[in-house]
Design a protein around this motif. Structure first.
Motif, mmCIF file in Angstrom:
data_model
loop_
_atom_site.group_PDB
_atom_site.id
_atom_site.type_symbol
_atom_site.label_atom_id
_atom_site.label_comp_id
_atom_site.label_asym_id
_atom_site.label_seq_id
_atom_site.Cartn_x
_atom_site.Cartn_y
_atom_site.Cartn_z
ATOM 1 N N GLY A 120 40.380 53.993 46.328
ATOM 2 C CA GLY A 120 39.166 53.200 46.517
ATOM 3 C C GLY A 120 39.390 51.744 46.867
ATOM 4 N N LEU A 121 40.613 51.375 47.220
ATOM 5 C CA LEU A 121 40.842 49.988 47.631
ATOM 6 C C LEU A 121 40.243 49.736 49.011
ATOM 7 C CD1 LEU A 121 43.125 50.347 45.401
ATOM 8 C CD2 LEU A 121 44.320 48.517 46.618
ATOM 9 N N PHE A 122 39.832 48.504 49.239
ATOM 10 C CA PHE A 122 39.275 48.126 50.543
ATOM 11 C C PHE A 122 39.615 46.675 50.869
ATOM 12 C CE2 PHE A 122 36.300 47.521 47.142
ATOM 13 C CZ PHE A 122 35.870 46.223 47.319
ATOM 14 N N TYR B 224 32.618 50.410 44.766
ATOM 15 C CA TYR B 224 33.223 49.352 43.947
ATOM 16 C C TYR B 224 32.158 48.430 43.380
ATOM 17 C CZ TYR B 224 35.733 45.203 42.504
ATOM 18 O OH TYR B 224 36.200 44.148 41.769
ATOM 19 N N GLN C 253 37.911 52.140 57.366
ATOM 20 C CA GLN C 253 36.684 52.045 56.566
ATOM 21 C C GLN C 253 35.587 51.245 57.252
ATOM 22 O OE1 GLN C 253 38.455 50.180 53.129
ATOM 23 N NE2 GLN C 253 39.100 52.127 52.210
ATOM 24 N N GLN C 254 35.971 50.222 58.045
ATOM 25 C CA GLN C 254 34.966 49.327 58.609
ATOM 26 C C GLN C 254 35.051 49.208 60.131
ATOM 27 O OE1 GLN C 254 34.264 45.610 56.348
ATOM 28 N NE2 GLN C 254 35.895 46.218 54.957
ATOM 29 N N VAL D 190 32.864 52.646 50.549
ATOM 30 C CA VAL D 190 33.934 52.308 49.610
ATOM 31 C C VAL D 190 33.640 50.969 48.937
ATOM 32 C CG1 VAL D 190 35.408 51.177 51.337
ATOM 33 C CG2 VAL D 190 36.463 52.250 49.345
ATOM 34 N N GLU E 13 40.720 51.669 36.518
ATOM 35 C CA GLU E 13 39.724 50.653 36.882
ATOM 36 C C GLU E 13 40.266 49.782 38.006
ATOM 37 O OE1 GLU E 13 36.487 51.676 34.787
ATOM 38 O OE2 GLU E 13 36.525 49.770 35.864
ATOM 39 N N LEU E 14 39.412 49.572 38.998
ATOM 40 C CA LEU E 14 39.781 48.760 40.161
ATOM 41 C C LEU E 14 39.102 47.396 40.074
ATOM 42 C CD1 LEU E 14 40.965 48.447 43.076
ATOM 43 C CD2 LEU E 14 38.858 49.534 43.903
ATOM 44 N N PHE E 15 39.891 46.351 40.285
ATOM 45 C CA PHE E 15 39.359 44.988 40.332
ATOM 46 C C PHE E 15 39.822 44.371 41.653
ATOM 47 C CE2 PHE E 15 39.710 46.168 35.938
ATOM 48 C CZ PHE E 15 38.562 45.664 35.346
ATOM 49 N N TRP E 16 38.893 43.796 42.381
ATOM 50 C CA TRP E 16 39.201 43.258 43.707
ATOM 51 C C TRP E 16 39.060 41.743 43.708
ATOM 52 C CZ3 TRP E 16 35.019 42.013 47.573
ATOM 53 C CH2 TRP E 16 35.563 41.487 48.755
ATOM 54 N N ARG F 65 30.255 46.727 34.965
ATOM 55 C CA ARG F 65 31.153 46.002 34.070
ATOM 56 C C ARG F 65 30.609 44.623 33.754
ATOM 57 N NH1 ARG F 65 36.326 47.785 37.426
ATOM 58 N NH2 ARG F 65 35.713 45.948 38.602
ATOM 59 N N PHE G 219 29.400 50.491 54.325
ATOM 60 C CA PHE G 219 30.792 50.760 53.964
ATOM 61 C C PHE G 219 30.822 51.311 52.536
ATOM 62 C CE2 PHE G 219 30.631 46.834 56.636
ATOM 63 C CZ PHE G 219 30.929 47.474 57.837
ATOM 64 N N ARG H 280 39.431 38.051 40.092
ATOM 65 C CA ARG H 280 39.255 39.107 39.093
ATOM 66 C C ARG H 280 40.546 39.368 38.295
ATOM 67 N NH1 ARG H 280 34.492 38.777 40.464
ATOM 68 N NH2 ARG H 280 33.016 40.513 40.540
#
Lengths: 203, 203
Positions: free
Chosen positions: A166-168, B62, A45-46, B58, A179-182, B69, B56, A186
């Protein structure tokens, strides 16, 4: 239910791993532990070939100070590892091997303690063997299983799933409704979401 | 006292700007507003020529969901701007020009509203002029001052200070004893730190 995605090399995953079972139990939410590897995501991704905390020293300096503050608040010991990030592949395979037998959470907490408190090399089977024994599993058998195609494939599937959803970064929390929380900071919000958006079959 | 470092193009600076005066007042902590520019830091530290949220995707996906939210939780409206990030240079110069006259906080909140609610081009003097008037200053005079060498130099000094003090993102909060906190979600922690580590002369 909430999915807890973590990498053993990830600093912020350490306090998350130590806190999640207590907070999830208080919230009445089950935790599905999902060991995975950040390396392929960072690279894909990066374009990174090292931790962003090494690639960008100003971020690394902040992260270590931030970790000191938050571990101190949580009453968690923290020792800056002499090697960072440590190779987390073998430990992730072992954690994956333990999923069906229920010892992955205890094993994972002990690996974080080894990496971020005892400054031990968690890529070394000799370091992992006593940890495996301490959670009631057989080191020889488990280390063999960890290197089997079945477990390698299962961990690769985790990495693919993480990417697809969609995780990074890590820790990440995924609720049943997607729902994604990073981030460790969080965790509370992710659990509150899981409680308020519980799928009807569990009510 | 706490320093609040923000960029008008920064999404997470929007809720921070809307929340900080209320929370700081409750904590009995004064806020020193520090408009600056993230662009030179992103470029110098990470080689980026665009927002990391565009570089990026992704992370961008997010961030926008996370902003939805958290703005929803805070009761703040949010409209995904049709252009992101918007050029924040002129607005930052105007905010810098207002520091000595005390209207920078109100002006800054109105600029965030323009960017992230009204989807207006905050690099356009015609957009900024009514905002300047709404906080009781003279648009023509202020826009001229914003383009003066004095203000340009003062804003450049902010950017240099930010870099020298270890900032790499926005919003950031700096306490009098030099502790750095990054992110809207660290505002409460930064204020608590400022309260507990107040310099003796203010006690």
């Amino acid at each position: 239910m909430i999915e807890f995605w973590y990498d053993f090399a990830s600093t912020y995953s350490y306090p998350a791993a130590m806190r999640i079972e207590r907070l999830a139990e208080e919230a009445g939410v089950a935790v599905a532990w999902r060991p995975f590897l950040l390396g392929p995501l960072f690279h894909g991704q990066q374009g990174l070939t090292d931790s962003p905390f090494n690639a960008f020293p100003v971020k690394g300096a902040y992260m270590w100070r931030d970790m000191e503050r938050l571990c101190s608040e949580e009453g968690l010991p923290l020792v800056h590892p002499t090697s960072f990030p440590r190779n987390s592949l073998l430990a992730a395979r072992v954690a994956t091997a333990g999923l069906d037998d229920g010892w992955t959470p205890a094993f994972s907490r002990a690996v974080y303690q080894a990496n971020f408190v005892d400054d031990a090399d968690i890529s070394d089977p000799a370091v992992l063997a006593p940890i495996i024994a301490s959670v009631g599993a057989g080191p020889e058998h488990v280390l063999a299983a960890a290197n089997s195609d079945t477990i390698k494939t299962r961990l690769k599937d985790h990495v693919r799933q993480a990417q697809a959803r969609g995780l990074f970064g890590a820790p990440s929390f995924l609720t049943e409704d997607g729902e994604l929380f990073w981030g460790n900071d969080r965790l509370e919000q992710a659990l509150a979401w899981a409680v308020h958006h519980r799928s009807t079959e569990h009510d």
